[in-house]
Design a protein around this motif. Structure first.
Motif, PDB file in Angstrom:
ATOM      1  N   GLN A 187      -5.183 108.041  -4.939  1.00  0.00           N
ATOM      2  CA  GLN A 187      -5.015 108.634  -3.627  1.00  0.00           C
ATOM      3  C   GLN A 187      -4.011 107.825  -2.817  1.00  0.00           C
ATOM      4  O   GLN A 187      -3.699 106.672  -3.146  1.00  0.00           O
ATOM      5  CB  GLN A 187      -6.363 108.698  -2.886  1.00  0.00           C
ATOM      6  N   GLY A 188      -3.511 108.457  -1.737  1.00  0.00           N
ATOM      7  CA  GLY A 188      -2.678 107.745  -0.780  1.00  0.00           C
ATOM      8  C   GLY A 188      -1.439 107.137  -1.394  1.00  0.00           C
ATOM      9  O   GLY A 188      -0.743 107.733  -2.224  1.00  0.00           O
ATOM     10  N   GLU A 189      -1.153 105.899  -0.998  1.00  0.00           N
ATOM     11  CA  GLU A 189       0.066 105.226  -1.429  1.00  0.00           C
ATOM     12  C   GLU A 189       0.073 104.978  -2.931  1.00  0.00           C
ATOM     13  O   GLU A 189       1.142 105.036  -3.577  1.00  0.00           O
ATOM     14  CB  GLU A 189       0.218 103.903  -0.670  1.00  0.00           C
ATOM     15  N   GLU A 190      -1.101 104.690  -3.496  1.00  0.00           N
ATOM     16  CA  GLU A 190      -1.176 104.474  -4.944  1.00  0.00           C
ATOM     17  C   GLU A 190      -0.736 105.725  -5.693  1.00  0.00           C
ATOM     18  O   GLU A 190      -0.027 105.640  -6.703  1.00  0.00           O
ATOM     19  CB  GLU A 190      -2.599 104.090  -5.349  1.00  0.00           C
ATOM     20  N   TYR A 191      -1.142 106.886  -5.202  1.00  0.00           N
ATOM     21  CA  TYR A 191      -0.746 108.135  -5.843  1.00  0.00           C
ATOM     22  C   TYR A 191       0.761 108.336  -5.749  1.00  0.00           C
ATOM     23  O   TYR A 191       1.418 108.714  -6.739  1.00  0.00           O
ATOM     24  CB  TYR A 191      -1.478 109.319  -5.199  1.00  0.00           C
ATOM     25  N   LYS A 192       1.334 108.090  -4.585  1.00  0.00           N
ATOM     26  CA  LYS A 192       2.777 108.272  -4.394  1.00  0.00           C
ATOM     27  C   LYS A 192       3.574 107.389  -5.337  1.00  0.00           C
ATOM     28  O   LYS A 192       4.560 107.832  -5.941  1.00  0.00           O
ATOM     29  CB  LYS A 192       3.151 107.973  -2.944  1.00  0.00           C
ATOM     30  N   ALA A 200       2.564 106.067  -8.231  1.00  0.00           N
ATOM     31  CA  ALA A 200       2.367 106.518  -9.611  1.00  0.00           C
ATOM     32  C   ALA A 200       3.134 107.808  -9.882  1.00  0.00           C
ATOM     33  O   ALA A 200       3.701 107.995 -10.966  1.00  0.00           O
ATOM     34  CB  ALA A 200       0.879 106.710  -9.890  1.00  0.00           C
ATOM     35  N   LEU A 201       3.172 108.720  -8.895  1.00  0.00           N
ATOM     36  CA  LEU A 201       3.895 109.974  -9.080  1.00  0.00           C
ATOM     37  C   LEU A 201       5.393 109.720  -9.223  1.00  0.00           C
ATOM     38  O   LEU A 201       6.068 110.380 -10.035  1.00  0.00           O
ATOM     39  CB  LEU A 201       3.623 110.908  -7.903  1.00  0.00           C
ATOM     40  N   GLU A 202       5.935 108.793  -8.473  1.00  0.00           N
ATOM     41  CA  GLU A 202       7.353 108.464  -8.611  1.00  0.00           C
ATOM     42  C   GLU A 202       7.646 107.881  -9.986  1.00  0.00           C
ATOM     43  O   GLU A 202       8.719 108.121 -10.560  1.00  0.00           O
ATOM     44  CB  GLU A 202       7.774 107.489  -7.504  1.00  0.00           C
ATOM     45  N   ARG A 203       6.718 107.123 -10.517  1.00  0.00           N
ATOM     46  CA  ARG A 203       6.873 106.591 -11.874  1.00  0.00           C
ATOM     47  C   ARG A 203       6.936 107.748 -12.878  1.00  0.00           C
ATOM     48  O   ARG A 203       7.763 107.740 -13.804  1.00  0.00           O
ATOM     49  CB  ARG A 203       5.701 105.665 -12.185  1.00  0.00           C
ATOM     50  N   PHE A 204       6.065 108.733 -12.686  1.00  0.00           N
ATOM     51  CA  PHE A 204       6.052 109.910 -13.553  1.00  0.00           C
ATOM     52  C   PHE A 204       7.359 110.691 -13.417  1.00  0.00           C
ATOM     53  O   PHE A 204       7.985 111.076 -14.413  1.00  0.00           O
ATOM     54  CB  PHE A 204       4.858 110.795 -13.174  1.00  0.00           C
ATOM     55  N   LYS A 205       7.806 110.916 -12.181  1.00  0.00           N
ATOM     56  CA  LYS A 205       9.018 111.702 -11.940  1.00  0.00           C
ATOM     57  C   LYS A 205      10.261 111.005 -12.479  1.00  0.00           C
ATOM     58  O   LYS A 205      11.238 111.661 -12.856  1.00  0.00           O
ATOM     59  CB  LYS A 205       9.151 111.994 -10.441  1.00  0.00           C
ATOM     60  N   ALA A 206      10.232 109.667 -12.536  1.00  0.00           N
ATOM     61  CA  ALA A 206      11.375 108.936 -13.088  1.00  0.00           C
ATOM     62  C   ALA A 206      11.600 109.306 -14.550  1.00  0.00           C
ATOM     63  O   ALA A 206      12.750 109.368 -15.021  1.00  0.00           O
ATOM     64  CB  ALA A 206      11.151 107.428 -12.942  1.00  0.00           C
ATOM     65  N   LEU A 207      10.519 109.565 -15.284  1.00  0.00           N
ATOM     66  CA  LEU A 207      10.638 110.029 -16.667  1.00  0.00           C
ATOM     67  C   LEU A 207      11.063 111.491 -16.701  1.00  0.00           C
ATOM     68  O   LEU A 207      11.948 111.876 -17.471  1.00  0.00           O
ATOM     69  CB  LEU A 207       9.313 109.850 -17.400  1.00  0.00           C
ATOM     70  N   LEU A 208      10.421 112.302 -15.871  1.00  0.00           N
ATOM     71  CA  LEU A 208      10.697 113.733 -15.876  1.00  0.00           C
ATOM     72  C   LEU A 208      12.157 114.023 -15.563  1.00  0.00           C
ATOM     73  O   LEU A 208      12.763 114.949 -16.136  1.00  0.00           O
ATOM     74  CB  LEU A 208       9.775 114.431 -14.862  1.00  0.00           C
ATOM     75  N   LYS A 209      12.762 113.249 -14.683  1.00  0.00           N
ATOM     76  CA  LYS A 209      14.155 113.467 -14.298  1.00  0.00           C
ATOM     77  C   LYS A 209      15.120 113.179 -15.445  1.00  0.00           C
ATOM     78  O   LYS A 209      16.288 113.597 -15.405  1.00  0.00           O
ATOM     79  CB  LYS A 209      14.510 112.600 -13.089  1.00  0.00           C
ATOM     80  N   ARG A 210      14.653 112.496 -16.476  1.00  0.00           N
ATOM     81  CA  ARG A 210      15.501 112.183 -17.630  1.00  0.00           C
ATOM     82  C   ARG A 210      15.362 113.228 -18.736  1.00  0.00           C
ATOM     83  O   ARG A 210      15.924 113.072 -19.829  1.00  0.00           O
ATOM     84  CB  ARG A 210      15.168 110.788 -18.159  1.00  0.00           C
ATOM     85  N   VAL A 211      14.617 114.301 -18.435  1.00  0.00           N
ATOM     86  CA  VAL A 211      14.428 115.391 -19.396  1.00  0.00           C
ATOM     87  C   VAL A 211      15.324 116.562 -19.003  1.00  0.00           C
ATOM     88  O   VAL A 211      15.349 116.976 -17.841  1.00  0.00           O
ATOM     89  CB  VAL A 211      12.951 115.845 -19.424  1.00  0.00           C
ATOM     90  N   ASP A 212      16.035 117.116 -19.956  1.00  0.00           N
ATOM     91  CA  ASP A 212      16.895 118.265 -19.690  1.00  0.00           C
ATOM     92  C   ASP A 212      16.052 119.480 -19.306  1.00  0.00           C
ATOM     93  O   ASP A 212      14.978 119.726 -19.891  1.00  0.00           O
ATOM     94  CB  ASP A 212      17.727 118.615 -20.929  1.00  0.00           C
ATOM     95  N   ASP A 213      16.564 120.272 -18.361  1.00  0.00           N
ATOM     96  CA  ASP A 213      15.868 121.503 -17.975  1.00  0.00           C
ATOM     97  C   ASP A 213      15.662 122.419 -19.173  1.00  0.00           C
ATOM     98  O   ASP A 213      14.624 123.081 -19.303  1.00  0.00           O
ATOM     99  CB  ASP A 213      16.666 122.249 -16.903  1.00  0.00           C
ATOM    100  N   ALA A 214      16.642 122.451 -20.071  1.00  0.00           N
ATOM    101  CA  ALA A 214      16.549 123.333 -21.240  1.00  0.00           C
ATOM    102  C   ALA A 214      15.389 122.948 -22.144  1.00  0.00           C
ATOM    103  O   ALA A 214      14.760 123.815 -22.770  1.00  0.00           O
ATOM    104  CB  ALA A 214      17.860 123.308 -22.018  1.00  0.00           C
TER     105      ALA A 214
END
Length: 732
Positions: free
Chosen positions: A279-284, A286-300
């Protein structure tokens, strides 16, 4: 036995597997590879049952069995022990509760011999079984269609997505890869995937040997079933994929991207890949850590992955970065673009009908407005209904409500869907069409149906009749046409004579029932119990109101009841039950699971969909306190009415679960007949918890004589914290 004669070493980690070991040994004994050409290394990882004794005794009778006993260190440690001890040219892996086809060691080894310099790992077919039931094969077998070497950097080979231990690995002895999965919380998960991927990375090729089979027997006792929650594995998953993404330097290979999306896909269906335990800041963070991987994946890669549900794909496209996704509106619908590249498009908006109820004078529709584009905009759509009848043309807007179906089979909201309700008058011929307006543009609609809950189905050509009134659905045009016909039975075509006879019988019975102004009510509980429906039946059986009532017994003892002219007990799923189900006016049930009250299979019921006109009433248990919209929202239970007992339920279900007040019967549960309703209620509460490993701690209670009770509880279930307020629920 000299090591140079050994072709294969089979490594079997063992921990408390006594009931599977004899079968495992027999599976290996049936291998067609000469027994002096392979060894089976059983590594007992500190078992507390008779596992070690069983394999030690087996080793006395089979020279190919080697036994190593060690203190408990986990499956990775056991496999590493086996790897270090293995003397065969190739390494195979087997869990004691799984098995191999007899030709596995021989054929896979021979295949490897022919491609030894090209590859370091060979896979063969894995066949999953869940509690003995054979399940669908992995999508990789749409790519792996014949024996051969597959370059993971070419074509669709990135979809091989090898994550399970149906593999054979070249034994490099002191240069072997080992299971080196890093865990920060003691939970080991994905260790197979990391081990396999690191081996494949060297040559980026995989061998496939068609024919042999690894039979994977999934069962409820598996330890992995209990740790898929992000509380246990989110951090470990992130660590593993951060390691794999770094193997290629800057941009991960398409194959590794595919592994990541595959991991998200199945976790969306079972728990969540996101850090929902925080929750809260911990969630934010952790989510940014997740998105850092997701952003390296091609949309295709996201859009083309076959294992991910389509609306989950759109969710991750939006989560990856919504700011640079542009919606383009044109004469052929909407398209989504990112950085000038086309993502997806839709011409029409889907109205998915979840429930219909066909009565003499009206057709009631309950559905959901679905479009992926709603997720990419802050604007809310509007839904209008356009009616053409003898009185002319009219149009009106329908209220829209947030839909729990927006979770799309996951445990969280991944889309923006909206529920709607509408009633069509059947007394006058008419044409009804629907339009959706979104972001300043108007869109046509198309209709789809949850056919197990609707009066329209494919076997009936999406036609239904009420007397001489014909209701025809044109799905691709999103229209409903009401007209008059002389002979409705002629238009419902079926190749089955039995279906025609049953339909005719029900139609005759319905007509007689209407002439007598009588009704049929069914009451049904879950199997092996007498529950709310039984108590309601006993109460209602005393009435003489023209209703014939039947209690449907599911292996329950109802011998205490004396049948009456208008109240009888029947057995569930009999021919009589099936006929009564089609002829019923009301069905009262205490369990929302369809199998507890529907005697037909889904396939068979679709042939009689238009005849299912009963009002469904849910005699729910107790007072729903936990917030469970994905289970108990109106768009999930899909019952016409629900019995409630407290004012709290009325407020909660209308505010948070999509119910209207008219959906709720505020009359109390049937079991109130067994308590003194006139007795002054006491200021107390009961907290009943289901599950294992639960710790309940009452942190504070202030002035328990007040209502609502001011108490806060903390529940820890399998390491998850849930905090909620408790209130005193006043009866009506």
């Amino acid at each position: 036995m000299k090591s140079e004669t050994l072709i294969a070493s089979v490594i079997i980690p063992v921990y408390n597997k006594e009931k599977y070991l004899n079968n495992c040994i027999e599976v290996l004994n049936k291998q067609t590879l000469d027994h002096d050409k392979f060894e089976a290394i059983f590594v007992d990882d500190g078992s507390k049952d008779q596992s070690l004794r069983i394999i030690e005794n087996a080793a006395k009778n089979h020279a190919w069995i080697r036994v190593i006993a060690q203190e408990n260190g986990g499956v990775c440690s056991a496999r590493n022990t086996g790897i270090r001890a293995a003397q065969g040219t190739y390494l195979f892996y087997l869990d004691p509760d799984d098995d191999l086809s007899p030709d596995t060691l021989l054929k896979v080894s021979n295949f490897f011999n022919g491609h030894k310099n090209e590859i370091d790992l060979v896979t063969y077919k894995i066949v999953p079984y869940d509690e003995g039931e054979k399940k669908n094969l992995h999508f990789r077998y749409d790519v792996l269609t014949a024996s051969g070497v597959y370059d993971l950097q070419r074509g669709d080979n990135w979809l091989v997505c090898q994550t399970t231990m149906n593999i054979c690995v070249k034994n490099k002895f002191e240069n072997n890869h080992t299971f080196n999965f890093k865990t920060n919380n003691g939970t080991v998960y994905h260790e197979d995937q990391q081990y396999i991927t690191e081996i494949l990375h060297d040559k980026k090729k995989i061998g496939y040997c068609a024919g042999p089979k690894y039979n994977w027997n999934k069962n409820s006792s598996s330890a992995s079933n209990n740790i898929v929650n992000p509380y246990f594995i989110f951090d470990n998953t992130m660590t593993m994929f951060e390691t794999l993404f770094s193997l290629d330097g800057g941009t991960p290979s398409k194959y590794i991207q595919g592994l990541f999306i595959n991991d998200l896909a199945w976790k969306m269906r079972s728990s969540s890949p996101l850090p929902t335990h925080l929750q809260g800041e911990e969630y934010k963070v952790a989510l940014e850590r997740f998105k850092a991987l997701l952003k390296r994946v091609d949309d295709a890669v996201i859009l083309r992955h076959p294992n991910m549900q389509v609306y989950h794909k759109y969710f991750f496209l939006q989560l990856k970065s919504a700011s640079n996704i542009e919606l383009n509106f044109g004469p052929n619908g909407i398209s989504a673009m990112r950085d000038g590249k086309f993502l997806f498009s839709r011409e029409k908006v889907n109205l998915h009908i979840l429930r219909t109820r066909l009565t003499k004078h009206k057709l009631v529709l309950f559905g959901v407005v679905k479009s992926p584009f709603f997720l990419f905009s802050d604007e809310m759509p509007t839904l209008s209904v356009q009616i053409q009848n003898k009185g002319g043309f009219s149009s009106t807007y329908l209220p829209l409500y947030d839909s729990s179906v927006s979770s799309c089979g996951s445990t969280q909201t991944v889309a923006k869907f909206f529920n709607f309700r509408y009633e069509i008058n059947l007394n006058t011929p008419s044409r009804t069409a629907f339009k959706v307006e979104f972001a300043g543009h108007s869109f046509d609609t198309y209709l789809s149906f949850l056919e197990t809950r609707c009066n329209f189905s494919q076997p009936l050509n999406y036609l239904a009749f009420q007397g001489n009134t014909k209701i025809a659905i044109t799905r691709d045009m999103g229209t409903i046409l009401v007209s008059r016909v002389k002979n409705p039975t002629v238009e419902l075509k079926s190749s089955s004579r039995t279906v025609k006879i049953v339909r005719k019988l029900i139609q005759v019975q319905k007509k007689k029932k209407e002439e007598r102004n009588s009704e049929i009510w069914l009451y049904s509980d879950a199997s092996n119990r007498l529950d709310n429906a039984w108590y309601q039946f006993l109460h209602d059986a005393q009435k003489n109101d023209g209703v014939t009532r039947y209690y449907v017994a599911h292996n329950a003892n109802t011998s205490s009841f004396t049948p009456k002219r208008n109240a009888k007990v029947i057995e569930a799923n009999t021919r009589l039950h099936k006929l009564l189900y089609l002829n019923a006016d009301k069905i009262l049930v205490s369990d929302i699971v369809r199998d507890t009250y529907v005697p037909w299979t889904n396939v068979a019921l679709k042939k009689y969909a238009d005849l299912c006109n009963a009002e469904l009433i849910y005699l729910q248990h107790g007072v729903l306190w936990a917030h469970l919209p994905n289970y108990y929202s109106y768009d999930r239970v899909l019952f016409d009415k629900e019995v409630i007992s407290t004012k709290f339920e009325m407020e909660n279900l209308t505010a948070n679960y999509g119910f209207l007040e008219s959906d709720l019967l505020a009359c109390g549960m049937p079991r109130y007949d067994f308590i003194d309703a006139d007795q002054q209620p006491k200021k107390r509460f009961c907290c009943a918890l289901l599950g294992d490993n639960i710790l309940l701690e009452i942190l504070s209670m202030e002035n328990a004589s007040l209502s609502p009770i001011n108490s806060r509880t903390l529940i820890i279930t399998r390491g998850l914290q849930h905090s909620f307020q408790m209130q005193h629920c006043k009866r009506f």
